[in-house]
Design a protein around this motif. Sequence first.
Motif, mmCIF file in Angstrom:
data_model
loop_
_atom_site.group_PDB
_atom_site.id
_atom_site.type_symbol
_atom_site.label_atom_id
_atom_site.label_comp_id
_atom_site.label_asym_id
_atom_site.label_seq_id
_atom_site.Cartn_x
_atom_site.Cartn_y
_atom_site.Cartn_z
ATOM 1 N N ALA A 197 31.213 60.017 15.736
ATOM 2 C CA ALA A 197 29.630 59.825 15.835
ATOM 3 C C ALA A 197 29.015 60.751 16.845
ATOM 4 O O ALA A 197 29.506 61.010 17.867
ATOM 5 C CB ALA A 197 29.160 58.378 15.864
ATOM 6 N N ALA A 198 27.709 61.477 16.349
ATOM 7 C CA ALA A 198 27.259 62.390 17.225
ATOM 8 C C ALA A 198 26.589 61.601 18.587
ATOM 9 O O ALA A 198 26.451 62.023 19.465
ATOM 10 C CB ALA A 198 26.117 63.089 16.425
ATOM 11 N N ARG A 199 26.010 60.470 18.254
ATOM 12 C CA ARG A 199 25.744 59.907 19.493
ATOM 13 C C ARG A 199 26.280 58.423 19.506
ATOM 14 O O ARG A 199 26.672 57.766 18.653
ATOM 15 C CB ARG A 199 24.109 59.318 19.068
ATOM 16 C CG ARG A 199 23.095 60.583 19.029
ATOM 17 C CD ARG A 199 21.783 60.184 18.679
ATOM 18 N NE ARG A 199 20.797 61.331 18.445
ATOM 19 C CZ ARG A 199 20.832 62.047 17.436
ATOM 20 N NH1 ARG A 199 21.731 61.897 16.195
ATOM 21 N NH2 ARG A 199 20.176 63.416 17.394
ATOM 22 N N TYR A 200 26.814 58.150 20.998
ATOM 23 C CA TYR A 200 27.544 57.062 21.270
ATOM 24 C C TYR A 200 28.737 56.556 20.573
ATOM 25 O O TYR A 200 29.078 55.494 20.023
ATOM 26 C CB TYR A 200 26.727 55.521 21.220
ATOM 27 C CG TYR A 200 25.243 56.074 22.115
ATOM 28 C CD1 TYR A 200 25.419 56.230 23.539
ATOM 29 C CD2 TYR A 200 23.954 56.365 21.577
ATOM 30 C CE1 TYR A 200 24.247 56.523 24.416
ATOM 31 C CE2 TYR A 200 22.972 56.684 22.308
ATOM 32 C CZ TYR A 200 22.995 56.472 23.750
ATOM 33 O OH TYR A 200 22.071 56.974 24.394
ATOM 34 N N PRO A 201 29.552 57.648 20.673
ATOM 35 C CA PRO A 201 30.848 57.405 19.832
ATOM 36 C C PRO A 201 31.679 56.424 20.205
ATOM 37 O O PRO A 201 31.780 56.452 21.515
ATOM 38 C CB PRO A 201 31.567 58.724 19.765
ATOM 39 C CG PRO A 201 30.987 59.564 21.052
ATOM 40 C CD PRO A 201 29.547 59.115 21.140
ATOM 41 N N GLY A 202 32.326 55.327 19.541
ATOM 42 C CA GLY A 202 33.167 54.572 20.094
ATOM 43 C C GLY A 202 32.421 53.206 20.505
ATOM 44 O O GLY A 202 33.052 52.350 20.984
ATOM 45 N N HIS A 203 30.921 53.125 20.661
ATOM 46 C CA HIS A 203 30.228 52.094 21.315
ATOM 47 C C HIS A 203 30.136 51.146 20.231
ATOM 48 O O HIS A 203 30.009 51.375 18.939
ATOM 49 C CB HIS A 203 28.940 52.557 21.771
ATOM 50 C CG HIS A 203 29.053 53.500 23.014
ATOM 51 N ND1 HIS A 203 29.566 54.624 23.109
ATOM 52 C CD2 HIS A 203 28.426 53.224 24.163
ATOM 53 C CE1 HIS A 203 29.595 55.012 24.413
ATOM 54 N NE2 HIS A 203 28.536 54.116 24.942
ATOM 55 N N HIS A 204 30.052 49.997 20.465
ATOM 56 C CA HIS A 204 29.629 48.764 19.670
ATOM 57 C C HIS A 204 27.991 48.761 19.350
ATOM 58 O O HIS A 204 27.262 49.203 20.172
ATOM 59 C CB HIS A 204 30.128 47.560 20.244
ATOM 60 C CG HIS A 204 31.517 47.449 20.191
ATOM 61 N ND1 HIS A 204 32.419 47.871 21.264
ATOM 62 C CD2 HIS A 204 32.483 46.690 19.413
ATOM 63 C CE1 HIS A 204 33.647 47.555 20.817
ATOM 64 N NE2 HIS A 204 33.811 47.047 19.838
ATOM 65 N N GLU A 205 27.635 47.967 18.293
ATOM 66 C CA GLU A 205 26.242 47.881 17.879
ATOM 67 C C GLU A 205 25.944 46.645 17.171
ATOM 68 O O GLU A 205 26.862 46.080 16.530
ATOM 69 C CB GLU A 205 25.644 49.013 17.089
ATOM 70 C CG GLU A 205 25.590 50.220 17.718
ATOM 71 C CD GLU A 205 24.778 51.279 16.841
ATOM 72 O OE1 GLU A 205 23.560 51.794 17.004
ATOM 73 O OE2 GLU A 205 25.325 51.960 15.674
#
Length: 173
Positions: free
Chosen positions: A56-64
Amino acid sequence: MTEADEPVDRVDARDRFLAVVGRGEAVREGWLHRVSVTVCRDREGRFLVHRRSERAARYPGHHEVGFGGAVAAGETYREAAARELVEELGVRPVVRPVVTFLNRTGLSPHWLAVHEAVLSERPSPSGEEVAWHGWSTKDELLCFLGAGLFTPDSPEVLRRYLAAANRERGQIT
């Protein structure tokens, strides 16, 4: 076309259209634009949580807690929410608007519309967008938010979603 080149509507502090600009330029310049997310629940009321792809271009690996992204130029918040659910989860549920607010968390300020969808079909996430997904109760999600690595706007999305839902329907279980 890259994500940065995607045309979005630049808007003012009252969410009124100003011009069409590239998404990357809007983020870089701190210009207000529109983003739309959907909080997905199942028939038992559990929340669908996901971890963003490492690509992902923004916040790779982060949860949502919300599925979504930028609203394309000329697109409505609801249209963007429905489109993003197809792109990210492969589902076409009814999308209901919950709350829209000026969000100042994340990479740049933007108007953020939060929607709700009750999923009756099984999600089939895009590997390009979603690395993992799972269902959580509200209490599990609140604990998970405190302990996990989430995107900066996830806590505010959930807080506003719960507040609006509580006002509209009474306490969420």
